[in-house]
Design a protein around this motif. Structure first.
Motif: not given
Length: 199
Positions: A103-106, A119-127, A168-179
């Protein structure tokens, strides 16, 4: 002797150790099923209004079910009774189960998720990073529905998840809808395989 001329091996009697091992396997299977149910429940709950609101705010806005809680949030978690979650807790609350949330991170600092989040990896870009306005709001909501454990005296306040002892294993794969980064075409193209990476 069978028709093929071979003796069927006699079934060994189950020892108490075998029974115990099978019982543990059954409990683990039930815990896994409970965690799976938590994922399905989280995925099926419609988000209305601002989907980026916190887990606590979202739970407050949900439909009410009979319950008593210090802050009223638990009473609004209609899905707990809808999936008979409290009844399953007689056998398991999800201990020794880890649920990956892509998801967007936990936010593991959320009071209803303290000690639950890896906290797992963050596969998104944007910093974006934990603590930013556009990081982890939707993912934290989903994670709390899965394994929130409440907070305060007797953990009577806040969100209670379907499997409150699951990790919970948090894996960030997407951005928030409002980002706003969603409007950046180059970033979108660069991010188009993040879910596949997370899986």
């Amino acid at each position: 002797m069978s028709s093929a001329g071979f003796h069927r091996p006699r079934r060994a009697r189950s020892s108490s150790a075998d029974f115990y091992a099978r019982s543990i396997q059954g409990i683990r299977a039930a815990a896994g099923a409970l965690a799976g149910l938590a994922i399905l429940t989280a995925a099926s709950i419609p988000l209305t209004g601002n989907s980026a609101q916190s887990a606590t705010q979202a739970a407050q806005a949900a439909h009410a079910v009979p319950a008593v809680a210090a802050d009223g949030i638990r009473a609004s978690q209609w899905w707990l009774n809808a999936v008979h979650g409290p009844g399953a807790w007689k056998w398991t609350r999800g201990a020794q189960i880890t649920v990956a949330v892509l998801d967007t991170g936990v936010d593991g600092h959320h009071p209803d998720l303290t000690g639950q989040v890896i906290q797992g990896p963050d596969y998104t870009t944007g910093g974006r990073a934990l603590g930013d306005k556009f990081w982890g709001r939707h993912g934290t909501l989903m994670a709390s529905i899965i394994s929130g454990h409440g907070h305060g005296p007797g953990k009577a306040s806040g969100v209670m998840g379907i499997a409150p002892q699951a990790k919970i294993l948090s894996i960030r794969v997407t951005w928030e809808n409002e980002d706003p980064i969603r409007k950046n075409h180059a970033a979108v193209v660069q991010n188009n395989n993040s879910i596949a990476k997370g899986i």
